[in-house]
Design a protein around this motif. Structure first.
Motif, short mmCIF file in Angstrom:
data_model
loop_
_atom_site.label_atom_id
_atom_site.label_comp_id
_atom_site.label_asym_id
_atom_site.label_seq_id
_atom_site.Cartn_x
_atom_site.Cartn_y
_atom_site.Cartn_z
N TYR A 154 -56.19 -21.58 -99.10
CA TYR A 154 -55.58 -20.44 -98.07
C TYR A 154 -56.08 -19.03 -98.13
O TYR A 154 -57.56 -18.65 -97.62
N CYS A 155 -55.40 -18.45 -100.11
CA CYS A 155 -56.25 -18.00 -99.79
C CYS A 155 -57.64 -17.23 -100.71
O CYS A 155 -57.61 -15.87 -101.16
N GLY A 156 -58.08 -17.97 -100.81
CA GLY A 156 -59.76 -18.22 -101.36
C GLY A 156 -59.74 -18.84 -102.93
O GLY A 156 -60.18 -18.27 -103.44
N PHE A 157 -58.37 -19.29 -103.38
CA PHE A 157 -58.77 -19.64 -105.16
C PHE A 157 -58.60 -20.66 -104.78
O PHE A 157 -58.61 -21.59 -103.83
N LYS A 158 -59.11 -21.52 -106.05
CA LYS A 158 -59.24 -22.69 -106.46
C LYS A 158 -58.06 -23.80 -106.86
O LYS A 158 -57.20 -22.96 -107.56
N VAL A 159 -57.73 -24.92 -105.52
CA VAL A 159 -56.69 -26.04 -106.36
C VAL A 159 -56.61 -25.99 -107.75
O VAL A 159 -57.88 -26.49 -108.25
N ASN A 160 -55.83 -26.17 -108.12
CA ASN A 160 -55.30 -26.92 -109.60
C ASN A 160 -55.72 -25.99 -110.90
O ASN A 160 -55.96 -26.40 -111.65
N ALA A 161 -56.68 -24.62 -109.99
CA ALA A 161 -57.01 -23.81 -111.05
C ALA A 161 -56.83 -22.20 -110.91
O ALA A 161 -56.15 -21.35 -111.84
N THR B 272 -59.65 -31.05 -97.00
CA THR B 272 -59.34 -29.34 -97.08
C THR B 272 -58.13 -29.95 -97.47
O THR B 272 -57.85 -30.41 -97.28
N MET B 273 -57.45 -28.24 -98.21
CA MET B 273 -56.16 -28.60 -97.81
C MET B 273 -55.45 -28.64 -96.62
O MET B 273 -54.14 -28.70 -96.31
N THR B 274 -56.14 -27.47 -95.68
CA THR B 274 -55.66 -27.33 -94.45
C THR B 274 -56.09 -27.59 -92.98
O THR B 274 -57.24 -27.91 -93.65
N ASN B 275 -55.84 -27.51 -92.12
CA ASN B 275 -56.60 -27.77 -90.83
C ASN B 275 -56.45 -26.69 -89.50
O ASN B 275 -56.23 -25.51 -90.23
N ARG B 276 -57.31 -27.04 -88.85
CA ARG B 276 -57.59 -25.85 -87.32
C ARG B 276 -55.97 -25.31 -86.94
O ARG B 276 -55.66 -24.17 -86.58
N ARG B 277 -54.88 -26.38 -86.87
CA ARG B 277 -54.22 -25.19 -86.45
C ARG B 277 -53.18 -24.95 -87.44
O ARG B 277 -52.20 -24.33 -86.67
N PHE B 278 -53.18 -25.08 -88.80
CA PHE B 278 -53.01 -24.42 -89.89
C PHE B 278 -54.08 -22.75 -89.97
O PHE B 278 -52.69 -21.62 -89.53
N ASP B 279 -54.75 -22.83 -89.18
CA ASP B 279 -55.74 -21.81 -89.43
C ASP B 279 -54.74 -20.82 -87.64
O ASP B 279 -54.91 -19.29 -87.34
N LEU C 84 -51.92 -21.16 -86.64
CA LEU C 84 -51.12 -21.07 -86.76
C LEU C 84 -50.93 -19.07 -87.49
O LEU C 84 -50.13 -17.60 -87.54
N PHE C 85 -51.82 -19.33 -88.06
CA PHE C 85 -51.72 -18.03 -88.92
C PHE C 85 -53.20 -16.93 -88.30
O PHE C 85 -53.03 -15.43 -89.08
N GLY C 86 -53.73 -17.43 -87.46
CA GLY C 86 -54.93 -16.95 -86.78
C GLY C 86 -55.97 -16.02 -87.34
O GLY C 86 -56.44 -14.87 -87.02
N ARG C 87 -56.77 -16.97 -88.25
CA ARG C 87 -57.04 -17.13 -88.60
C ARG C 87 -58.16 -18.16 -89.80
O ARG C 87 -57.66 -19.03 -90.03
N GLY C 88 -59.47 -18.40 -90.59
CA GLY C 88 -59.73 -19.03 -91.53
C GLY C 88 -59.68 -18.85 -92.82
O GLY C 88 -58.74 -17.90 -93.00
N PRO C 89 -59.25 -19.90 -93.98
CA PRO C 89 -59.00 -19.75 -95.05
C PRO C 89 -60.37 -18.58 -95.50
O PRO C 89 -61.38 -18.51 -95.52
N THR D 217 -57.31 -8.97 -98.86
CA THR D 217 -56.78 -8.53 -97.60
C THR D 217 -55.69 -8.32 -97.48
O THR D 217 -54.76 -9.00 -98.67
N GLN D 218 -54.82 -6.82 -97.33
CA GLN D 218 -53.31 -7.40 -96.70
C GLN D 218 -52.74 -8.12 -96.34
O GLN D 218 -51.62 -9.15 -97.48
N MET D 219 -53.26 -9.50 -95.61
CA MET D 219 -52.39 -10.32 -95.23
C MET D 219 -52.91 -10.93 -96.41
O MET D 219 -52.15 -12.43 -96.49
#
Length: 591
Positions: A194-201, A248-255, A257-262, A270-272
């Motif tokens: 969600y923060c833009g990094f590669k899973v498992n890496a 993907t790891m997360t879905n629209r409901r996750f988006d 919840l936090f008010g944005r997409g991955p 960002t600070q977020m």
């Protein structure tokens, strides 16, 4: 008795060879094929292990694979059935791969070994461990403990995501476990994605980003995403996650919840993103500490061994150590899936063949994790011959003096010595080194040598006897798996800035290894484990008064750690490194 362990076909494939329970060689395939986190058959790692031992394949008594493919396939099918009709697209994509490659891995393994040696039929030699048992074995058997609890935490194995086992002598038995999809590793990976990094890496990037943030979303995570019990067990709310059946790891409901997409990879952080990283780190530490306290209280065992990808979270490890819940901790340095190869071999020896452990001497059995290939000065000289670089063969004393002087002059050097490390950390044999006193070292190393994000911290390698001079920690941290605070008297008062602006602040008298929260990921160096590296740091201390150096892995972003002299020469030429020390050769870019 020779036993070969292998891990493959997910990520970080590796091979490890043991003789009569003692580790002879171990290495990740990525170091040879130069593809980071390589998942295929570890052919070159196997060839290296056999060459290191000086034996042909037919002399190996057993070959042990680190998990059971049929159990993993069962979990896949049951998961898709439970979530149907959701996830049909993912199911259609996954099934051909499973049916072609993964479900029939025994046949695939036989074909791969036949390509290595057509005269060897491995059918009678091949054994299969279980994923978390392999992790547990890699943690307990090399540890210095006769008895210990073993906690393994990762994304998922066949079904288990967190297991508690008890190791006693040669035996390991399961006490309790949590099952997929409830996974601390996958929770952390979801935020990594969600923060833009590669899973498992990129999970270590999220951990490095966390101190820049605030615990803004801790209560949101606790209320909506994960239910944490008093004993540290937990359940994830799968309404917010997509990894069971999606791509993907997360879905629209996750988006929502936090008010944005991955975050898009490589876009502005960002600070977020910083606050999300900090918040999930807080929750991770809460789970690890609650779980550890309940285990100590329930079983009364005073020693703990750790393995699995989650325990590469050295910040959580450091807090677990400082809490004093267990009298002693031991963490497998190759804690991720690469370490499963070693664990599988040890399972074969101690559990399948019921062979006892060797007498415990108080030291662990990892040989400092220096288990990979080494190269002679003749090999290195041949690699340098057509490099176009300036180089000189020196004796050991002159080499150490020159390297220490270069560091004291604020130069960044490549340090390539002895056997390559097994596991993700460079521990002074495949390292890039710098001056910890210099306020410019972090930015130079990140931007001009490593070519990586500016927020990433660097670790210190410190003389074992001097560790308390610099950090609020007693004892050993030989594998760079513990974070500890910088001593108060070394800290400096800072101006009130937030976010990534904190990167350039000078936070202590060792600014190059002091993270924004005044912490450091520590490697203690002992004369009996790595005498040459120890002597180098001693020489630097004689020149500067400081018994530590900056240590980061010898590679650039996106590439594995260097393995051969040719790899090191290429990395040296393509970066702004000042000097290179290859075995007894001192190498410069110009005369």
């Amino acid at each position: 008795m020779w036993i070969l362990g292998i891990s493959a076909y997910y990520h970080d494939s590796a091979a490890a060879l043991i003789k009569d329970g003692q580790i002879v060689a171990a290495a990740q395939e990525e170091r040879f094929c130069r593809e980071k986190h390589y998942a295929g058959f570890p052919r070159q790692s196997i060839e290296y292990c056999l060459a290191e031992a000086g034996i042909p394949l037919h002399e190996v008594d057993n070959i042990v694979f680190y998990e059971k493919p049929f159990l993993k396939f069962e979990r896949l099918l049951e998961t898709y059935h439970a979530f149907a009709p959701a996830g049909f697209a993912s199911f259609v994509k996954a099934m051909p791969i499973w049916l072609k490659e993964k479900l029939f891995q025994k046949r695939l393994l036989k074909q791969e070994f036949a390509a290595l040696d057509a005269d060897v039929d491995i059918t009678a030699k091949l054994l299969f461990s279980e994923h978390h048992l392999s992790h547990a074995a890699s943690a307990f058997y090399p540890s210095p403990f006769e008895q210990a609890l073993i906690l393994t935490m990762d994304g998922t194995g066949e079904w288990a995501t967190t297991t508690v086992m008890l190791g006693e002598g040669r035996d390991i038995r399961l006490l309790k476990e949590l099952h997929f999809p409830h996974s601390l590793g996958l929770l952390y990976s979801a935020f990594t994605y969600y923060c833009g990094f590669k899973v498992n890496a990129g999970e270590y990037k999220l951990m490095g980003l966390a101190p820049y943030g605030r615990p803004t979303y801790v209560e949101v995570i606790r209320e909506h995403l994960v239910d944490i019990a008093a004993d540290g067990s937990f359940r994830l709310n799968m309404r917010y996650f997509n990894y069971c059946t999606g791509l993907t790891m997360t879905n629209r409901r996750f988006d929502q919840l936090f008010g944005r997409g991955p975050r898009r990879p490589e876009s502005e952080i960002t600070q977020m993103d910083m606050d999300l990283a900090h918040s999930v780190q807080v929750v991770t530490e809460e789970i690890v500490l609650k779980l550890s306290r309940s285990l100590r209280q329930e079983y009364g065992v005073d020693k703990l061994c750790l393995a699995g990808g989650v325990v590469l979270n050295c910040v959580a490890n450091g807090k677990l150590l400082r809490e004093g819940i267990f009298d002693e901790l031991w963490i497998q340095p190759a804690a991720g899936d690469a370490g499963g190869a070693l664990g599988a071999a040890l399972v074969g020896y101690h559990l399948h063949h019921q062979r006892d452990r060797a007498g415990l001497s108080g030291a662990d059995g990892m040989s400092g994790s220096y288990l990979g290939p080494s190269f002679s000065d003749e090999d290195i000289g041949a690699a340098l011959e057509h490099s176009g670089l300036c180089y000189e063969l020196q004796d050991e004393d002159a080499l150490i003096d020159a390297a220490a002087k270069a560091l004291a002059e604020d130069k960044v050097i490549g340090w390539f010595q002895g056997r390559m490390e097994y596991g993700p950390r460079a521990l002074g044999n495949r390292s890039i080194l710098g001056d910890p006193r210099s306020p410019r070292t972090q930015s130079v190393m990140n931007l001009k040598i490593k070519y990586r994000e500016s927020f990433r911290p660097f670790a210190p390698s410190v003389l074992r006897e001097d560790v308390h001079e610099y950090f609020d920690m007693e004892g050993d941290s030989p594998y760079m798996l513990l974070v500890a605070p910088v001593q108060q008297h070394r800290r400096r008062q800072l101006s009130d800035v937030t976010g990534l602006e904190q990167v350039n602040q000078i936070r202590s008298d060792i600014p190059a290894v002091t993270h924004v929260d005044y912490s450091a990921r520590i490697q203690t160096v002992s004369a009996d484990v790595n005498p040459l590296y120890y002597r180098l740091i001693q020489a630097f201390k004689r020149l500067t008064g400081y018994g530590l150096v900056v240590n980061t892995s010898f590679n650039v972003r996106g590439e594995p750690v260097v393995c051969t002299p040719a790899d090191a020469i290429r990395c040296f030429r393509n970066t702004d490194m000042d000097e290179l020390y290859l075995g007894r050769w001192r190498v410069l870019k110009r005369g």
